[in-house]
Scaffold this motif. Structure first.
Motif, short mmCIF file in Angstrom:
data_model
loop_
_atom_site.label_atom_id
_atom_site.label_comp_id
_atom_site.label_asym_id
_atom_site.label_seq_id
_atom_site.Cartn_x
_atom_site.Cartn_y
_atom_site.Cartn_z
N TRP A 47 0.73 -1.28 0.09
CA TRP A 47 0.09 0.08 0.08
C TRP A 47 1.01 1.09 0.03
O TRP A 47 0.52 2.22 -0.57
CB TRP A 47 -1.09 -0.15 1.16
CG TRP A 47 -1.81 1.32 1.35
CD1 TRP A 47 -1.82 1.60 2.68
CD2 TRP A 47 -2.62 1.99 0.51
NE1 TRP A 47 -2.81 2.82 2.30
CE2 TRP A 47 -3.17 3.15 1.50
CE3 TRP A 47 -2.67 1.88 -0.99
CZ2 TRP A 47 -3.76 4.05 0.61
CZ3 TRP A 47 -3.52 2.67 -1.60
CH2 TRP A 47 -3.99 3.92 -0.89
N SER A 48 1.86 1.11 0.80
CA SER A 48 2.73 2.21 0.62
C SER A 48 3.22 2.61 -0.64
O SER A 48 3.40 3.83 -1.18
CB SER A 48 4.04 2.18 1.72
OG SER A 48 4.89 3.12 1.91
N ASP A 49 4.12 1.64 -1.48
CA ASP A 49 4.38 1.65 -2.77
C ASP A 49 3.36 2.17 -3.67
O ASP A 49 3.71 3.13 -4.31
CB ASP A 49 5.06 0.36 -3.10
CG ASP A 49 6.14 0.04 -2.16
OD1 ASP A 49 6.88 0.76 -1.72
OD2 ASP A 49 6.33 -1.18 -2.48
N LEU A 50 2.08 1.70 -3.55
CA LEU A 50 0.92 2.03 -4.25
C LEU A 50 0.55 3.61 -4.26
O LEU A 50 0.38 4.24 -5.12
CB LEU A 50 -0.21 1.25 -4.19
CG LEU A 50 -1.35 1.37 -4.89
CD1 LEU A 50 -0.96 1.43 -6.37
CD2 LEU A 50 -2.55 0.54 -4.66
N LYS A 51 0.80 4.00 -2.94
CA LYS A 51 0.30 5.51 -2.83
C LYS A 51 1.47 6.31 -3.38
O LYS A 51 1.16 7.29 -4.04
CB LYS A 51 0.50 5.91 -1.20
CG LYS A 51 -0.82 5.05 -0.35
CD LYS A 51 -0.71 5.69 0.83
CE LYS A 51 0.32 4.88 1.62
NZ LYS A 51 0.20 5.43 3.24
N LEU A 54 0.61 6.31 -7.16
CA LEU A 54 -0.53 7.06 -7.55
C LEU A 54 -0.48 8.64 -7.51
O LEU A 54 -0.77 9.44 -8.28
CB LEU A 54 -1.75 6.80 -6.46
CG LEU A 54 -2.40 5.34 -6.42
CD1 LEU A 54 -3.29 5.14 -5.37
CD2 LEU A 54 -2.98 5.37 -7.61
N LYS A 55 0.59 9.19 -6.38
CA LYS A 55 1.08 10.05 -6.30
C LYS A 55 1.80 10.64 -7.36
O LYS A 55 1.61 11.71 -7.97
CB LYS A 55 1.75 10.55 -5.12
CG LYS A 55 1.90 12.15 -4.73
CD LYS A 55 2.76 12.33 -3.44
CE LYS A 55 2.79 13.64 -3.09
NZ LYS A 55 3.48 13.96 -1.60
N GLN A 56 2.48 9.95 -8.08
CA GLN A 56 3.39 10.21 -9.32
C GLN A 56 2.57 10.31 -10.51
O GLN A 56 2.91 11.22 -11.30
CB GLN A 56 4.48 9.02 -9.40
CG GLN A 56 5.67 9.11 -8.46
CD GLN A 56 6.58 7.80 -8.54
OE1 GLN A 56 6.18 7.12 -9.13
NE2 GLN A 56 7.82 7.89 -8.00
N GLU A 57 1.60 9.75 -10.41
CA GLU A 57 0.58 9.66 -11.60
C GLU A 57 -0.31 10.86 -11.76
O GLU A 57 -0.97 10.88 -12.62
CB GLU A 57 -0.25 8.41 -11.69
CG GLU A 57 0.50 7.15 -12.07
CD GLU A 57 -0.39 5.83 -11.82
OE1 GLU A 57 -1.62 6.00 -11.43
OE2 GLU A 57 0.03 4.75 -12.13
N GLY A 58 -0.12 11.57 -10.47
CA GLY A 58 -0.91 12.89 -10.36
C GLY A 58 -2.30 12.75 -9.68
O GLY A 58 -3.23 13.67 -9.79
N SER A 59 -2.54 11.32 -9.26
CA SER A 59 -3.60 11.07 -8.49
C SER A 59 -4.03 11.75 -7.05
O SER A 59 -3.11 11.91 -6.31
CB SER A 59 -3.85 9.66 -8.31
OG SER A 59 -4.97 9.20 -7.37
N GLN A 60 -4.99 12.35 -6.85
CA GLN A 60 -5.34 13.07 -5.65
C GLN A 60 -5.89 12.20 -4.47
O GLN A 60 -6.60 12.74 -3.43
CB GLN A 60 -6.36 14.23 -5.89
CG GLN A 60 -5.45 15.46 -6.76
CD GLN A 60 -6.48 16.50 -6.76
OE1 GLN A 60 -7.72 16.54 -6.65
NE2 GLN A 60 -5.66 17.53 -7.26
N LEU A 61 -6.11 10.69 -4.75
CA LEU A 61 -6.72 9.63 -4.21
C LEU A 61 -6.27 9.77 -2.78
O LEU A 61 -6.81 9.79 -1.93
CB LEU A 61 -6.54 8.43 -4.83
CG LEU A 61 -7.21 7.25 -3.98
CD1 LEU A 61 -8.88 7.38 -4.01
CD2 LEU A 61 -6.82 5.93 -4.92
N TYR A 62 -4.89 9.67 -2.56
CA TYR A 62 -4.39 9.36 -1.47
C TYR A 62 -4.58 10.66 -0.30
O TYR A 62 -4.83 10.48 0.82
CB TYR A 62 -2.61 9.45 -1.40
CG TYR A 62 -2.15 9.29 -0.10
CD1 TYR A 62 -2.59 8.23 0.89
CD2 TYR A 62 -1.12 10.20 0.26
CE1 TYR A 62 -1.84 8.26 2.19
CE2 TYR A 62 -0.70 10.16 1.72
CZ TYR A 62 -0.85 9.20 2.43
OH TYR A 62 -0.58 8.91 3.75
N GLU A 63 -4.71 11.89 -0.86
CA GLU A 63 -5.15 13.00 -0.18
C GLU A 63 -6.58 12.85 0.53
O GLU A 63 -6.98 13.49 1.52
CB GLU A 63 -5.08 14.26 -1.06
CG GLU A 63 -3.66 14.55 -1.47
CD GLU A 63 -3.66 15.62 -2.56
OE1 GLU A 63 -4.66 16.31 -2.45
OE2 GLU A 63 -2.61 15.83 -3.04
#
Length: 283
Positions: A47-51, A54-63
């Protein structure tokens, strides 16, 4: 793939969930979901790596991910990352797991909106009949339910004309109508039937549906007549409209000698019907 199947998949996987009564949302433990889909020896690291990805892809999901306390393996309540249904689907799309494929294929075909339609068929009138039939409802009940959707639409159209805002104001007025005819708030009514996010009308008996339609139709007609110019005036109209059905309910209950408001939800009503049929069938 239906909404019921997806939920069963999660339940069978024993994923920790939490129901937020205020927001009317289910939250799922992200770590549990990842563990089930990946069989990873270290789901937290995954999950840590996936976050990061996702952040590198520009996803705001983690926020948008929040932490809530859930029971850990040692029985203690510990904070863990959780996701609501929409966020969870986005996470699943990012996990290359064979276990997620049936879900992702279904998601790609009908989209997230279809999940909401299955959970609440009122969101799409055209598919309502098919959805209710698949859920095992009788044709007679479905006809009543579809009519109730039409009645509800006429009411919300009238509210829109009067400047009522969708969302909270609709909910408040609906609550006034429900209290006036059923003697219960919408929340209490759902609690009585042991419901969470399910649509209350989907779990009403024919009589309950008819009275609810009378309440909403009365409110619509009274609103057209009174032409309320403020939310408070519309609230008064909603109460008066609900009272019309409330008086009808009380009169019928007096003649029947029993309450019309049923604590049974759709599944329990169906089970009761089947048991009654079994008992009446000759051996």
């Amino acid at each position: 793939m239906t909404k019921e199947t997806a939920i069963k998949l999660f339940n069978k996987s024993q994923i920790r969930t939490l129901w937020d009564d205020k927001q009317e949302k289910w939250y799922f433990s992200v770590i549990d979901v990842i563990q089930v889909l990946t069989d990873s020896n270290n789901s937290r690291r995954y999950w840590s790596d996936l976050k990061i990805k996702l952040k590198q892809e520009g996803s705001q999901l983690y926020e948008k991910i929040v932490q809530l306390k859930m029971a850990a393996s040692d029985g203690r309540m510990r904070e863990t990352d959780v996701a609501d249904t929409e966020q969870l689907l986005r996470i699943i799309q990012s996990i290359p797991s064979p276990k997620a494929e049936p879900f992702k294929k279904w998601l790609a075909k009908v989209g997230y909106e279809r999940i909401e339609e299955t959970e609440d068929p009122e969101l799409t009138f055209d598919r309502a009949m098919e959805t209710y039939l698949k859920k095992g409802y009788s044709t007679n009940w479905i006809n009543q339910r579809l009519k109730s959707i039409e009645v509800r639409k006429e009411l919300t159209d009238e509210w829109e004309v009067r400047g009522i805002k969708k969302g909270q104001e609709y909910a408040i007025l609906t609550d006034e109508i429900t209290k006036a005819w059923a003697g219960l708030t919408t929340k209490d009514y759902k609690n009585l039937k042991n419901l969470k996010k399910e649509n209350l009308r989907d779990h009403m008996t024919n009589l309950e549906l008819v009275l609810n339609m009378l309440a909403e139709t009365s409110t619509t007609e009274l609103s057209k007549k009174a032409k309320p110019k403020s939310f408070l005036e519309s609230k008064k109209v909603a109460k008066n409209g609900g009272a019309v059905a409330g008086n009808a309910r009380k009169e019928l209950e007096q003649k029947l000698g029993e309450s019309i408001i049923s604590p049974l939800n759709a599944k329990e009503l169906e089970d009761k019907k089947k048991n009654k049929q079994i008992m009446s069938d000759p051996e």
